[in-house]
Design a protein around this motif. Structure first.
Motif, PDB file in Angstrom:
ATOM      1  N   GLY A 292       0.812  -1.198   0.000  1.00  0.00           N
ATOM      2  CA  GLY A 292       0.000   0.000   0.000  1.00  0.00           C
ATOM      3  C   GLY A 292       0.854   1.259   0.000  1.00  0.00           C
ATOM      4  N   ILE A 293       1.988   1.234   0.701  1.00  0.00           N
ATOM      5  CA  ILE A 293       2.828   2.427   0.745  1.00  0.00           C
ATOM      6  C   ILE A 293       3.344   2.791  -0.643  1.00  0.00           C
ATOM      7  CG2 ILE A 293       4.976   1.206   1.246  1.00  0.00           C
ATOM      8  CD1 ILE A 293       3.847   4.676   2.558  1.00  0.00           C
ATOM      9  N   ILE A 330       2.483   6.881   8.035  1.00  0.00           N
ATOM     10  CA  ILE A 330       1.206   6.596   7.384  1.00  0.00           C
ATOM     11  C   ILE A 330       0.578   5.320   7.938  1.00  0.00           C
ATOM     12  CG2 ILE A 330       0.173   5.856   5.179  1.00  0.00           C
ATOM     13  CD1 ILE A 330       1.857   7.927   3.779  1.00  0.00           C
ATOM     14  N   PHE A 331       1.419   4.334   8.262  1.00  0.00           N
ATOM     15  CA  PHE A 331       0.911   3.048   8.739  1.00  0.00           C
ATOM     16  C   PHE A 331       0.951   2.919  10.267  1.00  0.00           C
ATOM     17  CE2 PHE A 331       1.324   2.257   4.335  1.00  0.00           C
ATOM     18  CZ  PHE A 331       0.468   1.218   4.039  1.00  0.00           C
ATOM     19  N   SER A 332       1.126   4.025  10.972  1.00  0.00           N
ATOM     20  CA  SER A 332       1.140   3.979  12.433  1.00  0.00           C
ATOM     21  C   SER A 332      -0.245   3.605  12.956  1.00  0.00           C
ATOM     22  CB  SER A 332       1.592   5.320  13.007  1.00  0.00           C
ATOM     23  OG  SER A 332       0.723   6.365  12.596  1.00  0.00           O
ATOM     24  N   ALA A 333      -0.287   3.146  14.189  1.00  0.00           N
ATOM     25  CA  ALA A 333      -1.547   2.707  14.793  1.00  0.00           C
ATOM     26  C   ALA A 333      -2.537   3.867  14.934  1.00  0.00           C
ATOM     27  CB  ALA A 333      -1.274   2.086  16.151  1.00  0.00           C
ATOM     28  N   PRO A 334      -3.818   3.616  14.715  1.00  0.00           N
ATOM     29  CA  PRO A 334      -4.424   2.378  14.213  1.00  0.00           C
ATOM     30  C   PRO A 334      -4.152   2.196  12.723  1.00  0.00           C
ATOM     31  CG  PRO A 334      -6.130   4.031  14.546  1.00  0.00           C
ATOM     32  CD  PRO A 334      -4.854   4.639  15.055  1.00  0.00           C
ATOM     33  N   THR A 335      -3.406   1.127  12.423  1.00  0.00           N
ATOM     34  CA  THR A 335      -2.861   0.909  11.082  1.00  0.00           C
ATOM     35  C   THR A 335      -3.941   0.825  10.006  1.00  0.00           C
ATOM     36  OG1 THR A 335      -0.936  -0.195  12.021  1.00  0.00           O
ATOM     37  CG2 THR A 335      -1.408  -0.640   9.717  1.00  0.00           C
ATOM     38  N   LEU A 336      -5.108   0.331  10.349  1.00  0.00           N
ATOM     39  CA  LEU A 336      -6.141   0.142   9.333  1.00  0.00           C
ATOM     40  C   LEU A 336      -6.570   1.460   8.684  1.00  0.00           C
ATOM     41  CD1 LEU A 336      -9.577  -0.664  11.047  1.00  0.00           C
ATOM     42  CD2 LEU A 336      -7.639   0.311  12.253  1.00  0.00           C
ATOM     43  N   THR A 340      -6.149   6.600   4.583  1.00  0.00           N
ATOM     44  CA  THR A 340      -6.378   8.039   4.648  1.00  0.00           C
ATOM     45  C   THR A 340      -5.130   8.796   4.210  1.00  0.00           C
ATOM     46  OG1 THR A 340      -7.944   7.680   6.456  1.00  0.00           O
ATOM     47  CG2 THR A 340      -7.135   9.922   6.147  1.00  0.00           C
ATOM     48  N   GLY A 341      -3.968   8.322   4.625  1.00  0.00           N
ATOM     49  CA  GLY A 341      -2.719   8.971   4.224  1.00  0.00           C
ATOM     50  C   GLY A 341      -2.453   8.843   2.739  1.00  0.00           C
ATOM     51  N   VAL A 342      -2.774   7.691   2.160  1.00  0.00           N
ATOM     52  CA  VAL A 342      -2.593   7.501   0.715  1.00  0.00           C
ATOM     53  C   VAL A 342      -3.473   8.469  -0.058  1.00  0.00           C
ATOM     54  CG1 VAL A 342      -2.827   5.859  -1.187  1.00  0.00           C
ATOM     55  CG2 VAL A 342      -1.933   5.079   1.018  1.00  0.00           C
ATOM     56  N   ALA A 343      -4.744   8.588   0.344  1.00  0.00           N
ATOM     57  CA  ALA A 343      -5.666   9.500  -0.333  1.00  0.00           C
ATOM     58  C   ALA A 343      -5.263  10.953  -0.121  1.00  0.00           C
ATOM     59  CB  ALA A 343      -7.088   9.262   0.165  1.00  0.00           C
ATOM     60  N   VAL A 358     -14.512   7.096   0.160  1.00  0.00           N
ATOM     61  CA  VAL A 358     -15.779   6.409   0.372  1.00  0.00           C
ATOM     62  C   VAL A 358     -15.881   6.000   1.843  1.00  0.00           C
ATOM     63  CG1 VAL A 358     -15.932   5.596  -2.014  1.00  0.00           C
ATOM     64  CG2 VAL A 358     -14.860   4.139  -0.297  1.00  0.00           C
ATOM     65  N   GLY A 359     -17.105   5.975   2.331  1.00  0.00           N
ATOM     66  CA  GLY A 359     -17.329   5.580   3.716  1.00  0.00           C
ATOM     67  C   GLY A 359     -16.901   6.614   4.735  1.00  0.00           C
ATOM     68  N   GLY A 360     -16.576   7.825   4.289  1.00  0.00           N
ATOM     69  CA  GLY A 360     -16.175   8.870   5.223  1.00  0.00           C
ATOM     70  C   GLY A 360     -14.806   8.677   5.831  1.00  0.00           C
ATOM     71  N   LEU A 361     -13.982   7.831   5.212  1.00  0.00           N
ATOM     72  CA  LEU A 361     -12.705   7.474   5.819  1.00  0.00           C
ATOM     73  C   LEU A 361     -11.686   8.612   5.794  1.00  0.00           C
ATOM     74  CD1 LEU A 361     -12.058   4.763   7.150  1.00  0.00           C
ATOM     75  CD2 LEU A 361     -10.610   4.232   5.203  1.00  0.00           C
ATOM     76  N   HIS A 362     -11.985   9.703   5.080  1.00  0.00           N
ATOM     77  CA  HIS A 362     -11.080  10.847   5.120  1.00  0.00           C
ATOM     78  C   HIS A 362     -11.003  11.440   6.529  1.00  0.00           C
ATOM     79  CE1 HIS A 362     -15.087  11.886   3.590  1.00  0.00           C
ATOM     80  NE2 HIS A 362     -14.992  13.008   4.281  1.00  0.00           N
ATOM     81  N   ALA A 363     -11.946  11.072   7.395  1.00  0.00           N
ATOM     82  CA  ALA A 363     -11.905  11.518   8.788  1.00  0.00           C
ATOM     83  C   ALA A 363     -11.140  10.536   9.676  1.00  0.00           C
ATOM     84  CB  ALA A 363     -13.324  11.694   9.323  1.00  0.00           C
ATOM     85  N   GLY A 364     -10.447   9.579   9.055  1.00  0.00           N
ATOM     86  CA  GLY A 364      -9.767   8.538   9.829  1.00  0.00           C
ATOM     87  C   GLY A 364      -8.490   8.969  10.505  1.00  0.00           C
ATOM     88  N   ARG A 365      -7.970  10.154  10.177  1.00  0.00           N
ATOM     89  CA  ARG A 365      -6.740  10.646  10.797  1.00  0.00           C
ATOM     90  C   ARG A 365      -6.947  12.086  11.280  1.00  0.00           C
ATOM     91  NH1 ARG A 365      -3.422   6.423  12.180  1.00  0.00           N
ATOM     92  NH2 ARG A 365      -2.487   5.386  10.360  1.00  0.00           N
ATOM     93  N   SER A 366      -6.211  12.452  12.311  1.00  0.00           N
ATOM     94  CA  SER A 366      -6.308  13.789  12.888  1.00  0.00           C
ATOM     95  C   SER A 366      -5.573  14.810  12.036  1.00  0.00           C
ATOM     96  CB  SER A 366      -5.698  13.783  14.297  1.00  0.00           C
ATOM     97  OG  SER A 366      -4.281  13.641  14.210  1.00  0.00           O
TER      98      SER A 366
END
Length: 404
Positions: A292-293, A330-336, A340-343, A358-366
């Motif tokens: 993924g990286i 980018i892959f730091s915890a929570p790794t899943l 968000t970092g790739v996008a 999709v799924g609102g995952l752009h909010a997955g990181r601070s």
């Protein structure tokens, strides 16, 4: 030189001066020293719902353009995988369309005879995940009936991937993890499937840091015992296995497994922390890659592989090492939430119109996480146009209230 005021953990701001970017050359001929696939993300329509649970509506033009970009740097594409949000927003309907469209796009690239992919087949350019996510886990029967339902679901998806001309990746299955009672159940399901394959496939072992629902995969929570089960499956079906993708983020385990694989079976590293040394190798063995990286650092990854091809392994390793801190972050915890970092990097580099997933995952990181991602990408020479990237991120920071 562009600059930006970035947020700090204490609530303040710091002035950050961008380095000015770096030019990365596309290869003039196909990459040969390693077999490499970059696991690509998907880009949603900006006007779509894009909230948790909503059907995925993709921007097909930009999603496929991203794959063409990866191919232009000589990398293969791993599609419909966890980077594309399988199980985290990409539903089965959208997945089917993605596989079909990516297969057609790969065939067009093969026909074009482009320098970076000349002589490659569709399977070389595209590998797609075949899983079981069309199943309703709540309705899955117990025992052998459940195992057979998993097999049928895999068969449906394998047929789709094969029909698109892509290499099949047998993804880890949440349904199998839910219904299997021990190692023998895994061997039954995978053994049945491998016996039916007309071309070698990639087996995917995904760790719980990427998907907690896969706890106890291969029938045990003991990694050593699970590895024995995995190796027995591969050894008994070596002719049907092109390679294995291992995503456990454990370099010593990968080195040991790599040395134990039957001749001709590749190890595609899925270790987004330790990929520089694993790809470089130990003098006897080296890993190929399905990462993924690489969807985030693809210009640098290509440049590194070009150095390996040219007989300059130390230069190739140095380039990969220069991206390590970005990968670790980018892959730091929570790794899943690494997607968000790739996008985010895709967005700041102008590959998509908005920072949406999709799924609102752009909010997955601070916002602090994104700021550090921005800094590390710039330090690695992976911000293509610093002025435009600073403008885009500055606008996003303002919506977060940073500096307002």
């Amino acid at each position: 030189m562009s600059h930006l005021d970035l947020p700090t953990a204490d609530g303040g701001l710091k002035r950050y001066e961008l380095s000015g970017g770096r030019s990365w050359a596309r290869p003039a001929s196909p990459l040969t020293s390693r077999a490499v696939y970059a696991a690509a993300h998907v880009i949603p329509e900006v006007g779509a719902d894009n909230t948790p649970g909503a059907p995925a509506v993709l921007d097909w033009e930009r999603t496929l353009a991203y794959r063409r970009e990866l191919w232009s740097y000589g990398l293969g594409v791993a599609d419909a995988m966890d980077t594309a949000q399988r199980g985290m927003g990409l539903d089965w309907s959208a997945t089917q369309e993605l596989i079909k469209r990516s297969g057609a796009e790969a065939a067009a690239v093969v026909s074009s005879g482009a320098a970076a992919t000349a002589g490659k087949s569709v399977r070389d350019l595209l590998a797609c995940g075949a899983g079981t996510d069309q199943l309703d886990l709540a309705a899955l029967p117990a025992g052998k009936a459940g195992l057979d339902a998993v097999i049928e679901a895999y068969r449906e998806q394998v047929s789709l991937v094969s029909g698109a001309g892509a290499k099949v990746i047998l993804m880890a299955s949440r349904a199998l993890a839910a219904v299997a009672e021990g190692p023998d159940d895994y061997l039954y399901v995978y053994g049945t499937l491998l016996a039916e394959m007309d071309q070698p496939v990639v087996l995917h072992w995904l760790g719980t840091m990427f998907d907690p629902a896969l706890e106890g995969y291969w029938g045990t929570t003991d990694v050593g015992r699970a590895t024995e089960v995995f190796l027995s499956l591969i050894t008994d079906n070596a002719a049907a296995v092109d390679g294995v993708k291992v995503s456990l983020l454990d370099a010593s385990h990968e080195v040991s497994l790599r040395a134990a694989l039957p001749a001709g079976v590749r190890l595609y590293t899925g270790d987004d922390f330790n990929y520089p040394e694993l790809i470089h190798g130990d003098g006897e063995h080296s890993s190929d890659a399905l990462l993924g990286i690489f969807a985030a650092i693809y210009p640098a990854a290509s440049a590194a592989l070009q150095e390996y091809d040219a007989g300059n392994p130390d230069a190739g390793r140095a380039i990969l090492d220069s991206t390590r801190d970005l990968g670790l972050h980018i892959f730091s915890a929570p790794t899943l939430y690494y997607k968000t970092g790739v996008a985010f990097l895709s967005w700041i580099n102008g590959r998509q119109p908005g920072f949406q997933m999709v799924g609102g995952l752009h909010a997955g990181r601070s916002v602090l996480h994104l700021a550090k991602t921005f800094e590390l990408a710039d330090a690695a020479g992976l911000v293509e146009n610093p002025e435009k990237a600073a403008h885009r991120f500055g606008q996003l920071l303002a919506t977060y209230g940073v500096g307002v």
